[in-house]
Design a protein around this motif. Structure first.
Motif, short mmCIF file in Angstrom:
data_model
loop_
_atom_site.label_atom_id
_atom_site.label_comp_id
_atom_site.label_asym_id
_atom_site.label_seq_id
_atom_site.Cartn_x
_atom_site.Cartn_y
_atom_site.Cartn_z
N MET A 152 -10.56 -27.70 14.33
CA MET A 152 -11.04 -26.52 15.06
C MET A 152 -12.48 -26.20 14.67
N ALA A 153 -12.80 -26.26 13.39
CA ALA A 153 -14.15 -25.97 12.93
C ALA A 153 -15.15 -26.96 13.52
N THR A 154 -14.75 -28.20 13.63
CA THR A 154 -15.61 -29.24 14.19
C THR A 154 -15.94 -28.93 15.65
N ARG A 155 -14.98 -28.39 16.36
CA ARG A 155 -15.23 -28.01 17.77
C ARG A 155 -16.35 -27.00 17.88
N TYR A 156 -16.56 -26.20 16.83
CA TYR A 156 -17.58 -25.16 16.85
C TYR A 156 -18.82 -25.54 16.04
N GLY A 157 -18.94 -26.82 15.71
CA GLY A 157 -20.16 -27.29 15.07
C GLY A 157 -20.17 -27.27 13.56
N LEU A 158 -19.07 -26.91 12.92
CA LEU A 158 -19.02 -26.89 11.46
C LEU A 158 -18.61 -28.28 10.98
N THR A 159 -19.55 -29.21 11.03
CA THR A 159 -19.22 -30.61 10.82
C THR A 159 -19.50 -31.12 9.41
N THR A 160 -20.16 -30.34 8.58
CA THR A 160 -20.43 -30.82 7.22
C THR A 160 -19.45 -30.19 6.24
N ALA A 161 -19.28 -30.84 5.12
CA ALA A 161 -18.41 -30.31 4.07
C ALA A 161 -18.89 -28.95 3.60
N GLU A 162 -20.19 -28.78 3.50
CA GLU A 162 -20.75 -27.50 3.06
C GLU A 162 -20.42 -26.37 4.04
N LEU A 163 -20.59 -26.62 5.32
CA LEU A 163 -20.28 -25.59 6.31
C LEU A 163 -18.79 -25.28 6.37
N PHE A 164 -17.95 -26.31 6.24
CA PHE A 164 -16.51 -26.09 6.26
C PHE A 164 -16.07 -25.28 5.04
N THR A 165 -16.67 -25.58 3.90
CA THR A 165 -16.38 -24.82 2.68
C THR A 165 -16.80 -23.36 2.86
N CYS A 166 -17.93 -23.13 3.50
CA CYS A 166 -18.38 -21.76 3.75
C CYS A 166 -17.41 -21.01 4.66
N LEU A 167 -16.81 -21.70 5.61
CA LEU A 167 -15.81 -21.07 6.47
C LEU A 167 -14.62 -20.59 5.65
N GLY A 168 -14.15 -21.42 4.75
CA GLY A 168 -13.05 -21.03 3.86
C GLY A 168 -13.43 -19.85 2.99
N GLN A 169 -14.65 -19.85 2.51
CA GLN A 169 -15.14 -18.74 1.69
C GLN A 169 -15.19 -17.46 2.50
N LEU A 170 -15.62 -17.55 3.74
CA LEU A 170 -15.67 -16.38 4.62
C LEU A 170 -14.29 -15.76 4.78
N CYS A 171 -13.28 -16.60 4.94
CA CYS A 171 -11.91 -16.09 5.12
C CYS A 171 -11.43 -15.30 3.91
N ALA A 172 -11.91 -15.65 2.74
CA ALA A 172 -11.50 -14.95 1.52
C ALA A 172 -12.37 -13.73 1.24
N GLU A 173 -13.61 -13.73 1.71
CA GLU A 173 -14.53 -12.65 1.36
C GLU A 173 -14.63 -11.57 2.43
N ASP A 174 -14.54 -11.93 3.70
CA ASP A 174 -14.65 -10.94 4.77
C ASP A 174 -13.37 -10.11 4.80
N GLU A 175 -13.52 -8.80 4.67
CA GLU A 175 -12.35 -7.92 4.56
C GLU A 175 -11.40 -8.06 5.74
N GLN A 176 -11.92 -8.08 6.94
CA GLN A 176 -11.06 -8.14 8.13
C GLN A 176 -10.32 -9.48 8.23
N VAL A 177 -11.02 -10.56 7.95
CA VAL A 177 -10.39 -11.87 8.01
C VAL A 177 -9.38 -12.03 6.88
N ARG A 178 -9.76 -11.59 5.68
CA ARG A 178 -8.84 -11.66 4.54
C ARG A 178 -7.55 -10.90 4.84
#
Length: 125
Positions: free
Chosen positions: A72-98
């Motif tokens: 799913m992330a690749t469909r939206y352009g998150l194609t590098t390991a660094e960007l994918f890791t940042c997506l996971g970090q966002l899920c843990a840090e953003d209050e609404q997503v968490r």
């Protein structure tokens, strides 16, 4: 079958402010969004089941579940390991997503972050 410590939300995206869901008017949702919401909830419940079973975030079974998130992330352009890791970090840090993850099982957002980071290290390297 319900598992202890895991809640299965019927309407995962209710209350989650997005352009599609901010009015709560599901009648105006694009066709297929309800099915995608159920699929996402199913995947999150499976990941929560692995977490509750104390499966390590870098276990191959967990990484197999994370594969879908990567697709799913690749469909939206998150194609590098660094960007994918940042997506996971966002899920843990953003209050609404968490909150979205943790309503299924407390700690799921952090577990998913760790699983995404493990996936990026092992399968995207």
């Amino acid at each position: 079958m319900e598992m202890p410590g895991i809640n299965r939300p019927e309407r995962l995206l209710d209350g989650f402010a997005t352009p599609l869901a901010d009015t709560g008017d599901r009648q105006n949702w694009p066709e297929g969004l309800d099915a995608e919401e159920r699929d996402l909830a199913d995947r999150m419940v499976r990941l929560a089941g692995l977490m509750v079973a104390d499966t390590r975030a870098d276990d191959p079974t967990v990484l197999d579940e994370v594969e879908w998130y990567h697709q799913m992330a690749t469909r939206y352009g998150l194609t590098t390991a660094e960007l994918f890791t940042c997506l996971g970090q966002l899920c843990a840090e953003d209050e609404q997503v968490r909150r979205l993850f943790d309503q299924i099982s407390p700690g799921l957002a952090a577990y998913q972050r760790n699983a995404v980071a493990a996936y990026a290290r092992t399968r995207m390297a």
